[in-house]
Write an enzyme that holds these catalytic residues in place. Sequence first.
Site, PDB file in Angstrom:
ATOM      1  N   THR A  72       0.836  -1.199   0.000  1.00 35.39           N
ATOM      2  CA  THR A  72       0.000   0.000   0.000  1.00 35.39           C
ATOM      3  C   THR A  72       0.870   1.247   0.000  1.00 35.39           C
ATOM      4  O   THR A  72       1.914   1.271   0.632  1.00 35.39           O
ATOM      5  CB  THR A  72      -0.857   0.048   1.280  1.00 35.39           C
ATOM      6  OG1 THR A  72      -1.643  -1.133   1.337  1.00 35.39           O
ATOM      7  CG2 THR A  72      -1.768   1.254   1.326  1.00 35.39           C
ATOM      8  N   ARG A 127     -11.991  -9.905  -1.037  1.00 32.07           N
ATOM      9  CA  ARG A 127     -11.715  -9.181   0.218  1.00 32.07           C
ATOM     10  C   ARG A 127     -11.262  -7.736  -0.067  1.00 32.07           C
ATOM     11  O   ARG A 127     -10.438  -7.475  -0.928  1.00 32.07           O
ATOM     12  CB  ARG A 127     -10.601  -9.910   0.989  1.00 32.07           C
ATOM     13  CG  ARG A 127     -10.189  -9.224   2.281  1.00 32.07           C
ATOM     14  CD  ARG A 127      -8.937  -8.374   2.114  1.00 32.07           C
ATOM     15  NE  ARG A 127      -8.529  -7.733   3.352  1.00 32.07           N
ATOM     16  CZ  ARG A 127      -7.655  -6.744   3.425  1.00 32.07           C
ATOM     17  NH1 ARG A 127      -7.099  -6.266   2.333  1.00 32.07           N
ATOM     18  NH2 ARG A 127      -7.333  -6.215   4.580  1.00 32.07           N
ATOM     19  N   ASP A 158      -9.103  -1.402   4.071  1.00 29.22           N
ATOM     20  CA  ASP A 158      -9.475  -0.016   4.362  1.00 29.22           C
ATOM     21  C   ASP A 158      -9.119   0.943   3.225  1.00 29.22           C
ATOM     22  O   ASP A 158      -9.715   2.008   3.092  1.00 29.22           O
ATOM     23  CB  ASP A 158      -8.752   0.456   5.628  1.00 29.22           C
ATOM     24  CG  ASP A 158      -7.232   0.343   5.474  1.00 29.22           C
ATOM     25  OD1 ASP A 158      -6.759  -0.675   4.906  1.00 29.22           O
ATOM     26  OD2 ASP A 158      -6.514   1.263   5.897  1.00 29.22           O
ATOM     27  N   THR A 210      -2.246   2.616   6.995  1.00 22.30           N
ATOM     28  CA  THR A 210      -1.701   1.409   6.399  1.00 22.30           C
ATOM     29  C   THR A 210      -1.681   0.313   7.451  1.00 22.30           C
ATOM     30  O   THR A 210      -1.736   0.593   8.645  1.00 22.30           O
ATOM     31  CB  THR A 210      -0.289   1.669   5.808  1.00 22.30           C
ATOM     32  OG1 THR A 210       0.182   0.498   5.149  1.00 22.30           O
ATOM     33  CG2 THR A 210       0.703   2.074   6.877  1.00 22.30           C
ATOM     34  N   GLY A 211      -1.616  -0.925   6.981  1.00 22.30           N
ATOM     35  CA  GLY A 211      -1.641  -2.037   7.924  1.00 22.30           C
ATOM     36  C   GLY A 211      -2.903  -2.849   7.751  1.00 22.30           C
ATOM     37  O   GLY A 211      -3.517  -2.850   6.678  1.00 22.30           O
ATOM     38  N   GLY A 215      -6.233  -3.710   7.313  1.00 24.25           N
ATOM     39  CA  GLY A 215      -7.378  -2.879   6.975  1.00 24.25           C
ATOM     40  C   GLY A 215      -8.617  -3.132   7.802  1.00 24.25           C
ATOM     41  O   GLY A 215      -9.355  -2.199   8.143  1.00 24.25           O
TER      42      GLY A 215
HETATM   43  C1  SD4 Z   1      -5.280  -3.508   3.376  1.00 27.57           C
HETATM   44  N1  SD4 Z   1      -4.400  -1.551   4.464  1.00 27.57           N
HETATM   45  O1  SD4 Z   1      -5.633  -3.964   2.303  1.00 27.57           O
HETATM   46  C2  SD4 Z   1      -4.158  -2.478   3.389  1.00 27.57           C
HETATM   47  C3  SD4 Z   1      -2.845  -3.183   3.488  1.00 27.57           C
HETATM   48  C4  SD4 Z   1      -1.641  -2.346   3.774  1.00 27.57           C
HETATM   49  O2  SD4 Z   1       0.671  -2.157   3.674  1.00 27.57           O
HETATM   50  O3  SD4 Z   1      -1.706  -1.221   4.197  1.00 27.57           O
HETATM   51  N2  SD4 Z   1      -0.453  -2.861   3.544  1.00 27.57           N
HETATM   52  O4  SD4 Z   1      -5.760  -3.873   4.447  1.00 27.57           O
END
Ligand code: SD4
Length: 348
Positions: free
Chosen positions: A208, A236, A239, A259-260, A262
């Site tokens: 992301t 799927r 966020d 980020t992270g 979601g």
């Molecule tokens: C998600 N927030 O699809 C994204 C993934 C992400 O670094 O941020 N990855 O949930």
Amino acid sequence: MINRRKFINASAFTSLAALVGKKAWATPEYETVKGKPIVISTWDAGLNANKGAWGILGKNGRALDAVEAGVMVTESEQSCCVGLGANPDREGIVTLDACIMDEFFNCGSVAFLERIKHPVSVARRVMEKTPHVMLVGNGAQQFAIAEGFPLEEQTLSPDAEKAYREWLKKSEYKPVINIENKKQSAFAPSRLSTGEWLPGGQAGNHDTIGMVAMDSQGNLSGSCTTSGMGFKMRGRLGDSPIIGAGLFVDNEVGACTATGQGEDVIRMCGSHTVVEFMRQGFAPEAACKKAIERIIKIKGEKVKDIQVAFLALNKKGQRGSFAIHKGFSYAIKSHDIEMLVASKSWFL
Ligand code: SD4
């Protein structure tokens, strides 16, 4: 178990803040950037992306154009995990999500989009050319084609192909997102005389990029684009394409991107929550920290296994971030500085 001392410290700090109001959250000097424009974006890929945004911001262009051009750089990088070069879902197909938002609450989003190289630009077209905010799946692709976006081949990049083959060996459905602290033990973070932190080690693979920017007019915009979690269930969404979760911009107050994992950002409307904390007077880092504390409260012990980070910019051009785990970094570019900054985190 979650570190209880930290919980106690955090709640003592929160009550102190409530007692003395904004003063407890006075902005550290390093959060203040002198002058506009400024662009910040998530992870190490943000360094290149910011250069793309600066091509517009540096010429006094509009933040909206900058945040689109900036993350397009990352979407084009085949070696990067954002865009069509990224890891596929568990059926072996790359599906992309993106959104964009400007200073007038205009916003657009696409999700579950296949075979289109620049989902952020399709999101902008949704914003500008339809009465809607969000298009998904086949409908989003159909719209993109009608708007002249080329339909790319449905192939995996060599890196993604290799990773997918490896994943297929066990086909274990256990999505883990971006907890870099284990990978990052090689170098300790170091602090510069400016007060900035240089991250330790190398940032890992990220799927992301989120970007927020303020232009020379003082207007804010943001963008976020992702392939989502690698080997995710088909269909799927995280966020990143959801306005208020992966991105939110309120031109009177500030902008935030996430980020992270979601799912844990969606359930507490992450980026919107951070902007609302900034509206209450919290500086960007403090606002991000309060939102992270909310996730920690919701998740309890499970928070050990997830990473979430918020990155925010306020109307004064101050910026800050906060993550659950260490290892999150963000890139900044202004007239004064161009660098990668290590984020503070709940777990040290
Ligand atoms: C998600 N927030 O699809 C994204 C993934 C992400 O670094 O941020 N990855 O949930």
